[in-house]
Design an enzyme around this catalytic site. Structure first.
Site, PDB file in Angstrom:
ATOM      1  N   TYR A   1       4.361  12.435 -34.264  1.00  0.00           N
ATOM      2  CA  TYR A   1       3.734  12.766 -35.535  1.00  0.00           C
ATOM      3  C   TYR A   1       2.603  13.787 -35.377  1.00  0.00           C
ATOM      4  CZ  TYR A   1       6.107   8.639 -37.417  1.00  0.00           C
ATOM      5  OH  TYR A   1       7.050   7.715 -37.807  1.00  0.00           O
TER       6      TYR A   1
ATOM      7  N   HIS B   1       8.620   6.122 -46.238  1.00  0.00           N
ATOM      8  CA  HIS B   1       8.266   6.503 -44.864  1.00  0.00           C
ATOM      9  C   HIS B   1       7.638   7.884 -44.818  1.00  0.00           C
ATOM     10  CE1 HIS B   1       8.624   5.090 -40.719  1.00  0.00           C
ATOM     11  NE2 HIS B   1       8.739   6.354 -40.370  1.00  0.00           N
TER      12      HIS B   1
ATOM     13  N   HIS C   1       2.695   0.903 -33.292  1.00  0.00           N
ATOM     14  CA  HIS C   1       3.693   1.414 -32.354  1.00  0.00           C
ATOM     15  C   HIS C   1       3.484   0.803 -30.975  1.00  0.00           C
ATOM     16  CE1 HIS C   1       4.189   5.323 -34.893  1.00  0.00           C
ATOM     17  NE2 HIS C   1       5.000   4.371 -35.295  1.00  0.00           N
TER      18      HIS C   1
ATOM     19  N   ARG D   1       4.790   0.373 -43.373  1.00  0.00           N
ATOM     20  CA  ARG D   1       6.232   0.439 -43.549  1.00  0.00           C
ATOM     21  C   ARG D   1       6.566  -0.213 -44.887  1.00  0.00           C
ATOM     22  NH1 ARG D   1       5.425  -1.194 -38.150  1.00  0.00           N
ATOM     23  NH2 ARG D   1       6.335   0.236 -36.600  1.00  0.00           N
TER      24      ARG D   1
END
Length: 332
Positions: free
Chosen positions: A308, A273, A299, A172
């Site tokens: 994704y 991102h 996550h 990130r």
């Protein structure tokens, strides 16, 4: 958080006395949670937005109901984002209400309010299978990296290191700019980096040979410019020409500038991102197990990682074939 134009927060008639006014509920709430600096700042803005709206409506935030929260949510949904020029997405509205709900949960624990008004509110439905991020193909990521390699100038090696960390680790942007030189290390033959991820969780990742080379080249140049050995470097890993920590806005601009130079369509809509998105989709397309991608991305919910996986609905991967093949082997 108390604002100059906001009405004084009225205390409920029941419950113990609160600390002496002014009460900075927001800072007390943030201190009570393990959060990254970026998340902390985002939550401050979320609560400040709510308190400003309450002030404009002449509402006491300690006496609102879920109806007021619903009204605020509808106002958010019609708000145009300053950066995008478009109305806030359902995911953004849902995130702001989630922060607000956590804030009120904290106030309930303090007995400053009797109940959390967000609990009964109508929150936007967010499709977990959809990501609003503009993604990149593996070939476009290669082109972006090549554009960084082709650059010259005082910040070229830093830019290559930043793009390599985003592309190869899927960090990130907040995690990237928060890195310090001291976060680099080595573990059991792996070059590694440690950082604090979302939710304040300590994390570590392996550096690929390409990323390690880019980081080493940057630190070598930086140390030579400062006239010190590389081991003596301290502070932020990625810095500006004045020595300040590189900020997230600079990384946004860097990604778009390199994407434009690489001839990538919709370059003006890309973000750091986009590289994180590409990391996950490429890893899944290359057969990396879902749980490994989930761990790498930090996550908490595997459903976040699954969105994704562009190929997850491919019938070639239907488990029915695996079960049938195993049954055939047993019969054979």
């Amino acid at each position: 958080m108390v604002f100059p134009d906001a009405p004084v927060l009225a205390r409920p008639s029941t419950g113990p006395a609160l600390p002496d006014a002014p009460v900075d509920f927001t800072e007390a709430w943030l201190r009570n949670r393990r959060l990254s600096a970026h998340t902390r700042d985002a939550y401050r803005r979320d609560i400040a937005g709510w308190l400003a709206w309450c002030a404009g409506q002449e509402l006491d935030p300690l006496r609102v109901s879920f109806l007021h929260v619903n009204e605020y949510a509808r106002a958010l949904e019609s708000t145009v984002g300053a950066r995008t020029g478009r109305p806030l997405t359902p995911a953004t509205v849902a995130r702001k209400l989630s922060a607000l709900s956590s804030w009120y949960d904290f106030l309930v624990k303090l007995r400053a309010v009797d109940a959390n008004p967000v609990a009964g509110a109508d929150r936007p439905r967010v499709d977990r299978d959809h990501s609003a991020t503009v993604g990149l193909t593996p070939e476009q990521v290669d082109a972006l990296l090549a554009a960084a390699e082709a650059e010259n100038g005082p910040t070229a090696t830093r830019n290559r290191a930043a793009i390599a960390l985003l592309a190869d680790l899927g960090l990130r942007v907040g995690e990237l700019v928060s890195l310090d030189v001291s976060d680099l290390g080595a573990e059991r033959g792996h070059r590694s980096v440690r950082f604090v991820g979302k939710g304040g969780k300590p994390r570590r990742r392996a550096l690929t040979p390409g990323t390690a080379y880019a980081v080493d080249a940057y630190l070598t140049q930086r140390a030579a410019a400062q006239g010190v050995p590389v081991p003596d470097l301290t502070g932020a890993l990625l810095v500006t020409t004045t020595g300040a920590r590189l900020d997230r806005h600079s990384v946004f601009r860097l990604v778009r500038r390199l994407a434009r130079a690489a001839g990538i369509p919709a370059w003006e809509k890309l973000s750091p991102h986009s590289l994180r998105h590409a990391f996950a989709t490429t890893a899944r397309a290359e057969g990396v197990p879902l749980e490994d991608v989930q761990d790498a991305m930090g996550h908490a919910d595997p459903r976040t990682t699954r969105r994704y996986d562009r190929d997850r609905h491919n019938l070639d991967r239907d488990p029915a074939y695996v079960i049938w093949a195993a049954r055939s082997r047993r019969r054979g």
